[in-house]
Design a protein around this motif. Structure first.
Motif, short mmCIF file in Angstrom:
data_model
loop_
_atom_site.label_atom_id
_atom_site.label_comp_id
_atom_site.label_asym_id
_atom_site.label_seq_id
_atom_site.Cartn_x
_atom_site.Cartn_y
_atom_site.Cartn_z
N UNK A 115 11.27 16.66 -0.54
CA UNK A 115 12.02 16.46 0.71
C UNK A 115 11.10 15.98 1.83
N UNK A 116 9.87 16.49 1.84
CA UNK A 116 8.92 16.10 2.89
C UNK A 116 8.53 14.63 2.79
N UNK A 117 8.70 14.05 1.60
CA UNK A 117 8.36 12.63 1.41
C UNK A 117 9.55 11.70 1.66
N UNK A 118 10.69 12.27 2.01
CA UNK A 118 11.88 11.44 2.24
C UNK A 118 11.64 10.41 3.35
N UNK A 119 10.99 10.84 4.42
CA UNK A 119 10.73 9.91 5.53
C UNK A 119 9.83 8.76 5.08
N UNK A 120 8.88 9.05 4.20
CA UNK A 120 7.99 8.00 3.69
C UNK A 120 8.77 6.99 2.86
N UNK A 121 9.67 7.49 2.01
CA UNK A 121 10.51 6.60 1.21
C UNK A 121 11.40 5.75 2.13
N UNK A 122 11.97 6.38 3.13
CA UNK A 122 12.85 5.68 4.06
C UNK A 122 12.09 4.61 4.84
N UNK A 123 10.89 4.97 5.30
CA UNK A 123 10.06 4.02 6.05
C UNK A 123 9.68 2.82 5.19
N UNK A 124 9.29 3.09 3.94
CA UNK A 124 8.90 2.00 3.03
C UNK A 124 10.10 1.09 2.76
N UNK A 125 11.26 1.70 2.56
CA UNK A 125 12.47 0.90 2.31
C UNK A 125 12.81 0.03 3.53
N UNK A 126 12.70 0.61 4.72
CA UNK A 126 13.00 -0.16 5.94
C UNK A 126 12.00 -1.32 6.11
N UNK A 158 0.84 -1.21 0.00
CA UNK A 158 0.00 0.00 0.00
C UNK A 158 0.88 1.25 0.00
N UNK A 159 1.94 1.23 0.81
CA UNK A 159 2.87 2.36 0.83
C UNK A 159 3.55 2.51 -0.53
N UNK A 160 3.91 1.36 -1.12
CA UNK A 160 4.55 1.37 -2.45
C UNK A 160 3.63 2.02 -3.48
N UNK A 161 2.37 1.60 -3.47
CA UNK A 161 1.41 2.15 -4.45
C UNK A 161 1.22 3.66 -4.22
N UNK A 162 1.10 4.06 -2.96
CA UNK A 162 0.92 5.48 -2.66
C UNK A 162 2.11 6.31 -3.13
N UNK A 163 3.31 5.82 -2.88
CA UNK A 163 4.51 6.58 -3.24
C UNK A 163 4.72 6.64 -4.75
N UNK A 164 4.54 5.49 -5.42
CA UNK A 164 4.72 5.50 -6.89
C UNK A 164 3.66 6.36 -7.56
N UNK A 165 2.44 6.34 -7.01
CA UNK A 165 1.38 7.20 -7.56
C UNK A 165 1.73 8.67 -7.35
#
Length: 356
Positions: free
Chosen positions: A243-254, A200-207
């Motif tokens: 930049x504000x989405x960096x934490x979201x990318x980091x969280x999804x990667x973790x 779900x996080x992947x879909x949200x971020x790629x969208x």
């Protein structure tokens, strides 16, 4: 006497209850005949008191009747105890069978291979499973109580001890099995939840990346300095959102890396999504940088156009000054014209620095 000496104790609780009902009817009949026995004893006593010539025979018959009566009452008491014990054992059997039946019914639900197709369905299944686990927690007290009852019945009914033990072991085996099933299903649902949360996080971020790329590409190059400045400001705002989405990318990667480390059953899919996510993020940053360069070049060009226009305008004005044929008709006027020419030369020097 055939009733009280019967060895029939019933095949199940319902059968035992039928036998108990019949025995209660027998006890009612037995109580009704006790008065008749008392009457026989009274009559025998009266005959003996009157010194009946058959006194010995009367005493013998009286003793025979009383002995039979006491024997019948004793057998009735034994029969009552046996039926009570049989009812206890059969009630225990029924409770165990009902508990095992409930366990097997819930076991079928826990054996389901449905672990959800998306985040919402997994969350619904988790809530349902947690409800089942609460039911199991409540049932645990009943299982313990039945095991304690089995221990008591084995002591009080040694003749049924082996059969009671078999029931007890059957109950424990089913109980342990469903607890194992519950733990395994909870673990699988948690695995599924973690996967679906990641997807779900992947879909949200790629969208979001797709939308951001479209937004960055949407602006046309400006035709003036003000427009170029506005483009750069807006483009910098886009960088702030990235930049504000960096934490979201980091969280999804973790989250994805944690699934890989845990050896998740969907590790191949997770690895593929992590690669896509990283590539999409890199592509977005590259696009932003490319557009930044384009906007800065656009800004430089518009500044050049503005400065060129300003110089052209200045030169047009100064050309008219230089073409003036007035050389002065007096000393004062000539000095004034010289002063104007010196000012022109200073201005020309300043413009030359701007041009070069």
């Amino acid at each position: 006497e055939a009733i009280v000496t019967s060895e029939e104790l019933g095949q199940d609780l319902e059968h035992v209850e039928v036998l108990q009902k019949k025995f209660e009817e027998f006890q009612t009949d037995l109580a009704a005949h006790e008065e008749r026995v008392n009457e026989v004893n009274q009559f025998a006593g009266k005959l003996i008191q009157e010194q009946h010539p058959e006194e010995e025979l009367i005493k013998s018959k009286q003793d025979e009747v009383n002995a039979s009566w006491q024997r019948l009452k004793g057998l009735a008491l034994q029969r009552q105890g046996k039926l009570f014990g049989a009812a206890e054992v059969q009630r225990f059997n029924r409770d165990v069978d009902e508990t095992i039946s409930w366990i097997k019914e819930k076991g079928q639900l826990m054996a389901s291979d449905d672990f959800g197709r998306d985040l919402a369905s997994v969350q619904a299944l988790l809530r349902k499973h947690e409800g089942l686990e609460r039911d199991l927690a409540a049932l645990e007290d009943k299982v313990k109580a039945l095991c304690a009852e089995a221990d008591r019945l084995q002591q009080s009914h040694p003749i049924n001890a082996s059969q009671i033990q078999v029931k007890r072991e059957e109950l424990i085996a089913n109980w342990e099995q469903i607890r194992t099933l519950a733990a395994e299903r909870h673990a699988r649902l948690n695995d599924s939840y973690r996967l679906q949360r990641f997807l779900a996080d992947f879909r949200d971020l790629t969208s979001w990346v797709t939308e951001m790329k479209a937004l960055i590409n949407a602006d046309e190059l400006a035709n003036d300095v003000a427009g170029a400045e506005a483009l750069l400001d807006r483009h910098q705002e886009h960088k702030g959102e990235i930049d504000a989405h960096e934490d979201s990318f980091k969280s999804a990667d973790e989250s994805g890396q944690a699934l890989l480390v845990a050896g998740h059953y969907a590790s191949d899919e997770v690895k593929e999504k992590l690669t896509i996510l990283s590539d999409e993020r890199s592509a977005l940053l590259e696009l932003w940088e490319l557009r930044r360069q384009q906007y800065e070049q656009c800004m430089d060009l518009q500044l050049f156009y503005r400065d060129t226009e300003q110089v052209d305008n200045w030169m047009s004005k100064q050309e008219a000054f230089l073409l003036n044929e007035d050389l002065g008709d007096s000393l004062d006027s000539v000095e004034a014209l010289l002063k104007k020419h010196e000012d022109f030369e200073k201005s020309l020097s300043a413009q030359e620095e701007k041009i070069t």
